[in-house]
Design a protein around this motif. Sequence first.
Motif, mmCIF file in Angstrom:
data_model
loop_
_atom_site.group_PDB
_atom_site.id
_atom_site.type_symbol
_atom_site.label_atom_id
_atom_site.label_comp_id
_atom_site.label_asym_id
_atom_site.label_seq_id
_atom_site.Cartn_x
_atom_site.Cartn_y
_atom_site.Cartn_z
ATOM 1 N N ARG A 1 -12.400 -2.698 5.680
ATOM 2 C CA ARG A 1 -13.250 -2.617 6.859
ATOM 3 C C ARG A 1 -13.335 -1.183 7.395
ATOM 4 N NH1 ARG A 1 -14.053 -6.977 11.478
ATOM 5 N NH2 ARG A 1 -16.244 -6.496 11.557
ATOM 6 N N ASN A 2 -12.333 -0.382 7.088
ATOM 7 C CA ASN A 2 -12.280 0.976 7.611
ATOM 8 C C ASN A 2 -12.561 2.060 6.572
ATOM 9 O OD1 ASN A 2 -9.998 -0.745 9.140
ATOM 10 N ND2 ASN A 2 -11.058 0.606 10.546
ATOM 11 N N PHE A 3 -12.447 1.713 5.297
ATOM 12 C CA PHE A 3 -12.612 2.698 4.232
ATOM 13 C C PHE A 3 -13.441 2.094 3.104
ATOM 14 C CE2 PHE A 3 -8.468 3.389 6.246
ATOM 15 C CZ PHE A 3 -8.581 4.712 6.648
ATOM 16 N N SER A 4 -14.162 2.948 2.396
ATOM 17 C CA SER A 4 -14.936 2.456 1.253
ATOM 18 C C SER A 4 -13.974 2.045 0.142
ATOM 19 C CB SER A 4 -15.888 3.542 0.744
ATOM 20 O OG SER A 4 -15.153 4.584 0.115
ATOM 21 N N SER B 1 -9.144 5.526 -4.826
ATOM 22 C CA SER B 1 -8.670 6.885 -5.088
ATOM 23 C C SER B 1 -7.383 7.173 -4.314
ATOM 24 C CB SER B 1 -9.737 7.929 -4.797
ATOM 25 O OG SER B 1 -9.965 8.059 -3.421
ATOM 26 N N SER B 2 -7.239 6.618 -3.134
ATOM 27 C CA SER B 2 -6.000 6.811 -2.370
ATOM 28 C C SER B 2 -4.822 6.141 -3.053
ATOM 29 C CB SER B 2 -6.149 6.256 -0.951
ATOM 30 O OG SER B 2 -7.126 6.979 -0.246
ATOM 31 N N ILE B 3 -5.039 4.932 -3.551
ATOM 32 C CA ILE B 3 -3.971 4.232 -4.278
ATOM 33 C C ILE B 3 -3.569 5.066 -5.494
ATOM 34 C CG2 ILE B 3 -3.412 2.204 -5.682
ATOM 35 C CD1 ILE B 3 -5.217 0.569 -3.742
ATOM 36 N N ALA B 4 -4.564 5.556 -6.232
ATOM 37 C CA ALA B 4 -4.278 6.379 -7.419
ATOM 38 C C ALA B 4 -3.533 7.654 -7.039
ATOM 39 C CB ALA B 4 -5.573 6.705 -8.148
ATOM 40 N N GLN B 5 -3.948 8.296 -5.944
ATOM 41 C CA GLN B 5 -3.312 9.535 -5.493
ATOM 42 C C GLN B 5 -1.858 9.296 -5.091
ATOM 43 O OE1 GLN B 5 -4.420 12.703 -5.410
ATOM 44 N NE2 GLN B 5 -2.509 13.382 -4.525
#
Length: 172
Positions: free
Chosen positions: A89-92, A98-102
């Motif tokens: 709901r807050n992020f695409s 990409s955040s999980i991967a990072q």
Amino acid sequence: MTQLTDFQQWEKNIARVQLPKWQELPTLGLYVDQVAAVVNEQLANLGIEPLTKSMINNYVKKKVIQAPIKKKYAVNQIVDLLLIGLLKRNFSIEKIRSSIAQITANFYPQAAYDRFVEIMNAALSGQPLPDNDEIDPNKDRLMQLAVETVVASLKARHLLAALNQEETTVKP
């Protein structure tokens, strides 16, 4: 009971929500219906919209999550779906992926997820965040900011709904 009292009760209820750590999630392969039930139980505790089987299948088709093996999903896929459900709901979806991967690039997914759960559970309950020297401070801060965004968004939506309801019931 006024709507604002309902909001205060809702806040007390989410303060008791504790998301499961990795080892508390089902370890046997689950079919999509079962995965949806596990994920949606956690999301419902926070008043977050459920993920449908179609949504899960689309995440697989678009390679947002790994494809199931023989139609069975593993813990890592359940974790990805929980994170997507909490954050979408807050992020695409692309930013979430990409955040999980990072965050997991040089760190075990289980340890990263468990840290996210620690942060989320602390934010929900209003408790201080336990220290963690195992994860990169910048990645830890990214998770903290994401959690703050989700929790603030949930609270703002519920408070706004309560205020709107209160205003509607007060009008003659």
